[in-house]
Design a protein around this motif. Structure first.
Motif, PDB file in Angstrom:
ATOM      1  N   ALA A 263       0.816  -1.211   0.000  1.00 20.38           N
ATOM      2  CA  ALA A 263       0.000   0.000   0.000  1.00 20.38           C
ATOM      3  C   ALA A 263       0.852   1.264   0.000  1.00 20.38           C
ATOM      4  CB  ALA A 263      -0.936   0.002   1.206  1.00 20.38           C
ATOM      5  N   SER A 264       2.128   1.127   0.302  1.00 20.35           N
ATOM      6  CA  SER A 264       3.024   2.280   0.291  1.00 20.35           C
ATOM      7  C   SER A 264       3.261   2.750  -1.142  1.00 20.35           C
ATOM      8  CB  SER A 264       4.363   1.917   0.933  1.00 20.35           C
ATOM      9  OG  SER A 264       5.314   2.956   0.739  1.00 20.35           O
ATOM     10  N   PRO A 265       3.352   4.052  -1.360  1.00 18.33           N
ATOM     11  CA  PRO A 265       3.702   4.528  -2.704  1.00 18.33           C
ATOM     12  C   PRO A 265       5.153   4.231  -3.069  1.00 18.33           C
ATOM     13  CG  PRO A 265       3.596   6.365  -1.175  1.00 18.33           C
ATOM     14  CD  PRO A 265       3.086   5.160  -0.425  1.00 18.33           C
ATOM     15  N   PHE A 266       5.980   3.960  -2.058  1.00 10.45           N
ATOM     16  CA  PHE A 266       7.391   3.682  -2.300  1.00 10.45           C
ATOM     17  C   PHE A 266       7.614   2.194  -2.561  1.00 10.45           C
ATOM     18  CE2 PHE A 266       7.538   7.462   0.536  1.00 10.45           C
ATOM     19  CZ  PHE A 266       8.142   8.340  -0.355  1.00 10.45           C
ATOM     20  N   GLY A 267       8.720   1.896  -3.223  1.00  8.73           N
ATOM     21  CA  GLY A 267       9.057   0.505  -3.498  1.00  8.73           C
ATOM     22  C   GLY A 267      10.552   0.298  -3.579  1.00  8.73           C
ATOM     23  N   ASN A 268      11.271   0.873  -2.623  1.00 10.39           N
ATOM     24  CA  ASN A 268      12.723   0.761  -2.684  1.00 10.39           C
ATOM     25  C   ASN A 268      13.184  -0.631  -2.239  1.00 10.39           C
ATOM     26  OD1 ASN A 268      14.754   2.543  -3.621  1.00 10.39           O
ATOM     27  ND2 ASN A 268      15.629   2.654  -1.574  1.00 10.39           N
ATOM     28  N   ALA A 269      12.872  -0.990  -0.989  1.00  6.88           N
ATOM     29  CA  ALA A 269      13.371  -2.255  -0.453  1.00  6.88           C
ATOM     30  C   ALA A 269      12.382  -2.836   0.546  1.00  6.88           C
ATOM     31  CB  ALA A 269      14.732  -2.054   0.217  1.00  6.88           C
ATOM     32  N   CYS A 270      12.521  -4.141   0.778  1.00  7.95           N
ATOM     33  CA  CYS A 270      11.743  -4.835   1.815  1.00  7.95           C
ATOM     34  C   CYS A 270      12.567  -6.030   2.275  1.00  7.95           C
ATOM     35  CB  CYS A 270      10.394  -5.292   1.276  1.00  7.95           C
ATOM     36  SG  CYS A 270       9.362  -6.131   2.509  1.00  7.95           S
ATOM     37  N   SER A 271      12.550  -6.275   3.577  1.00  8.83           N
ATOM     38  CA  SER A 271      13.256  -7.427   4.134  1.00  8.83           C
ATOM     39  C   SER A 271      12.278  -8.325   4.870  1.00  8.83           C
ATOM     40  CB  SER A 271      14.351  -6.972   5.105  1.00  8.83           C
ATOM     41  OG  SER A 271      15.358  -6.237   4.438  1.00  8.83           O
ATOM     42  N   ILE A 272      12.619  -9.595   4.919  1.00  8.00           N
ATOM     43  CA  ILE A 272      11.827 -10.550   5.693  1.00  8.00           C
ATOM     44  C   ILE A 272      12.762 -11.362   6.573  1.00  8.00           C
ATOM     45  CG2 ILE A 272      11.872 -12.355   3.896  1.00  8.00           C
ATOM     46  CD1 ILE A 272       8.992 -13.072   4.761  1.00  8.00           C
ATOM     47  N   TYR A 273      12.335 -11.606   7.800  1.00 11.78           N
ATOM     48  CA  TYR A 273      13.097 -12.422   8.744  1.00 11.78           C
ATOM     49  C   TYR A 273      12.299 -13.692   8.991  1.00 11.78           C
ATOM     50  CZ  TYR A 273      15.992  -8.330   9.493  1.00 11.78           C
ATOM     51  OH  TYR A 273      16.844  -7.267   9.314  1.00 11.78           O
ATOM     52  N   THR A 274      12.824 -14.795   8.513  1.00 17.97           N
ATOM     53  CA  THR A 274      12.166 -16.088   8.650  1.00 17.97           C
ATOM     54  C   THR A 274      13.160 -17.181   8.284  1.00 17.97           C
ATOM     55  OG1 THR A 274      10.296 -17.452   7.906  1.00 17.97           O
ATOM     56  CG2 THR A 274      11.318 -16.053   6.266  1.00 17.97           C
ATOM     57  N   GLU A 275      12.881 -18.406   8.718  1.00 21.85           N
ATOM     58  CA  GLU A 275      13.651 -19.567   8.292  1.00 21.85           C
ATOM     59  C   GLU A 275      12.844 -20.430   7.332  1.00 21.85           C
ATOM     60  OE1 GLU A 275      17.043 -20.118   9.328  1.00 21.85           O
ATOM     61  OE2 GLU A 275      16.543 -18.010   9.726  1.00 21.85           O
ATOM     62  N   SER A 276      11.686 -19.949   6.904  1.00 19.86           N
ATOM     63  CA  SER A 276      10.802 -20.708   6.027  1.00 19.86           C
ATOM     64  C   SER A 276      11.024 -20.339   4.567  1.00 19.86           C
ATOM     65  CB  SER A 276       9.340 -20.456   6.405  1.00 19.86           C
ATOM     66  OG  SER A 276       8.467 -20.957   5.409  1.00 19.86           O
ATOM     67  N   GLY A 277      11.522 -21.276   3.784  1.00 18.22           N
ATOM     68  CA  GLY A 277      11.683 -21.041   2.358  1.00 18.22           C
ATOM     69  C   GLY A 277      10.357 -20.800   1.665  1.00 18.22           C
ATOM     70  N   ALA A 278       9.310 -21.477   2.114  1.00 16.27           N
ATOM     71  CA  ALA A 278       7.990 -21.293   1.519  1.00 16.27           C
ATOM     72  C   ALA A 278       7.492 -19.868   1.752  1.00 16.27           C
ATOM     73  CB  ALA A 278       7.008 -22.304   2.093  1.00 16.27           C
ATOM     74  N   ALA A 279       7.707 -19.347   2.973  1.00 16.48           N
ATOM     75  CA  ALA A 279       7.300 -17.976   3.264  1.00 16.48           C
ATOM     76  C   ALA A 279       8.074 -16.985   2.411  1.00 16.48           C
ATOM     77  CB  ALA A 279       7.503 -17.681   4.750  1.00 16.48           C
ATOM     78  N   VAL A 280       9.378 -17.239   2.256  1.00 12.93           N
ATOM     79  CA  VAL A 280      10.208 -16.351   1.442  1.00 12.93           C
ATOM     80  C   VAL A 280       9.713 -16.322   0.005  1.00 12.93           C
ATOM     81  CG1 VAL A 280      12.507 -16.041   0.441  1.00 12.93           C
ATOM     82  CG2 VAL A 280      12.260 -16.549   2.882  1.00 12.93           C
ATOM     83  N   ARG A 281       9.410 -17.486  -0.549  1.00 15.19           N
ATOM     84  CA  ARG A 281       8.957 -17.520  -1.940  1.00 15.19           C
ATOM     85  C   ARG A 281       7.601 -16.838  -2.097  1.00 15.19           C
ATOM     86  NH1 ARG A 281       6.826 -19.843  -6.385  1.00 15.19           N
ATOM     87  NH2 ARG A 281       8.310 -20.167  -8.101  1.00 15.19           N
TER      88      ARG A 281
END
Length: 505
Positions: free
Chosen positions: A410-428
């Motif tokens: 929903a943000s107008p920006f789209g520079n970067a995003c990070s995720i912290y998880t050990e789940s490959g399925a969540a990452v994909r």
């Protein structure tokens, strides 16, 4: 080494000559850690821009005709000088920007990596060929420099961001004008001195210091073919619109509001220090800072995360960048500190909970501010949507990964995003749906290496070709595509020669 007692002289560099700024108004340059004036930046006019363009135009034909291997050798010499002066450049970054020695060293290193990339220009400028696209017809493409190009740099990376464009542009055969931030001009001046030492011909590299008048002079000058810019969204939009309206190729890297999504399975012992570094490194004054923490899971899991992040943030040592133990360094100006404070006030008014309050300066002198955390922020609040550019972390609580993705997108920006998880399925799942150009998996500052593009999207970037990597080479070059055939037989243009032995000699 503490270089904060020295006073510097800032000058333009035009046509191979350093110029005093007699008659020009000037703006003070501060050491953010002390508030002391360490230099004055001349505020150049369109006249200085025009003289720099004419000097660069004069130098262009000879530089463009210089064999690319010779240009690459000069870049190798420049890279060697940067390595030799590494600590000096690091200390200059700390002095004029305020960041700590570790961050400053990282900035200089990332800049040098772009020079290393540009040293491969003989390969990077290779065109493409296809023989026999039709009978007897071949198709090839050649890369040519554009001419005079310019870069407008921000205050927050005074060494790295000039090096994003400088080596690529001149390595490709262009001549170049740099407009540093009027707040941090010292590193750019030192880079110019090292280029001279490396043997760069007069006029190939020029510095025009200044502010609004210099920027508009660059954007509107008919002799400049391309402009690269890094800065805030409003200025990036102005640069893009104005430059394009005057027939230029433009890349304008703009603002950001980067989410760090923390899943319930995140390894918090490793994730929390990374989150703190992303949110508060360089006092939050970077376009890859993780400024929104999106806590996914139950209330208990969210409380645990916020508690750990708060404990880590509250323990940060606030101090000047030249003191080894400092972890949270000053903001660039007192006026900017007041702007950041106003956002904390706004967040509180909007209903956010201030669980860590840094509005009261934690130490005297300089432009210091303490770490701040705003909890229970919602998507409607301005502190969730607007770039604050300071040591303020907003916490948004959601139940699911899809809710986290929906909030971020929903943000107008789209520079970067990070995720912290050990789940490959969540990452994909996240990777395929998130609207951001640079992604970090258990990495809070998703900065690509020099051979990849700095790939912001949406309102974080205006243009088509990004900075660094092959995009940077394409931005500073133009293709010529040639299709060719020949009608004569070889014997028609190269008749047989009677050699002596064939004549019976």
């Amino acid at each position: 080494m503490q270089t904060h007692e020295k006073t510097f002289r800032v000058r333009n560099f035009i046509g191979g000559r350093w110029e005093e700024h007699d008659g020009l108004s000037a703006e003070p340059v501060y050491d953010p850690a002390t508030g002391r004036v360490i230099a004055e930046t001349p505020l150049s006019t369109r006249e200085e821009v025009d003289r720099a363009v004419r000097a660069a135009e004069e130098a262009f034909p000879r530089w463009a005709a210089t064999p690319v291997v010779e240009r690459a050798r000069l870049l190798f010499r420049f890279k060697m000088l940067l390595e030799e002066r590494f600590e000096e450049l690091r200390d200059l970054v700390t002095l004029e920007n305020g960041k700590d020695a570790k961050d400053a060293a990282g900035e200089v290193r990332r800049g040098i990596e772009v020079v290393e990339f540009a040293c491969g220009m003989p390969t990077l400028l290779m065109g493409e060929t296809v023989r026999d696209v039709a009978r007897g017809i071949d198709n090839v493409s050649w890369r040519y420099p554009l001419g005079v190009v310019a870069a407008i740099a921000p205050f927050n990376f005074p060494c790295m961001i000039p090096l994003w464009t400088l080596p690529v542009a001149i390595g490709a055969g262009n001549t170049y004008i740099l407009k540093p931030s009027e707040r941090t001009p010292l590193c750019s001046q030192r880079l110019g001195e090292l280029l001279i030492e490396a043997g760069l011909p007069e006029g190939v590299f020029n510095i025009v210091n200044g502010a609004r008048d210099a920027v508009n002079g660059i954007l509107e000058h008919p002799g400049i073919k391309a402009v690269s810019f890094v800065g805030s969204k409003p200025v990036a939009e102005h640069v893009y619109r104005t430059g394009c309206a005057h027939g230029k190729r433009v890349q304008a890297l703009a603002g950001a509001k980067n989410s760090m999504i923390v899943m319930p399975d995140a390894v918090l012992e490793k994730a929390v220090p990374n989150i703190i570094s992303s949110a508060y490194g360089n006092a939050g004054e970077r376009c890859l800072a993780g400024s929104v923490l999106v806590a996914v899971g139950s209330g208990e899991e969210q409380d645990r995360l916020v508690r750990k992040v708060r404990e880590a943030a509250a323990s940060l040592k606030v101090g000047p960048g030249y003191e080894e133990e400092s972890e949270l360094t000053p903001l660039i100006r007192d006026s900017h500190r007041e702007r950041v404070k106003s956002y904390i006030d706004l967040g509180e008014e909007e209903g956010a909970e201030v669980v860590l309050d840094g509005r009261e300066p934690p130490r005297g002198g300089g432009f210091f501010m303490g770490p701040t955390i705003l909890d229970r922020v919602t998507g409607e609040m301005r502190v969730a949507r607007e770039e604050i550019f300071g040591p303020v972390l907003s916490v948004v609580r959601v139940r699911t990964l899809d809710e986290a993705i929906e909030f971020t997108n929903a943000s107008p920006f789209g520079n970067a995003c990070s995720i912290y998880t050990e789940s490959g399925a969540a990452v994909r799942h996240w990777r395929e749906r998130i609207e951001a150009g640079m992604l970090g998996v258990n990495v809070g500052v998703a900065a690509p290496m020099a051979f990849f593009p700095f790939n912001g999207i949406k309102d974080s970037f205006y243009g088509d070709l990004h900075a660094t990597g092959k995009d940077g080479v394409r931005f500073f070059t133009e293709n010529k595509v040639e299709i060719s055939r020949f009608f004569s037989d070889p014997d028609d243009v190269m008749p047989a020669v009677a050699y002596p032995e064939e004549a019976g000699a």
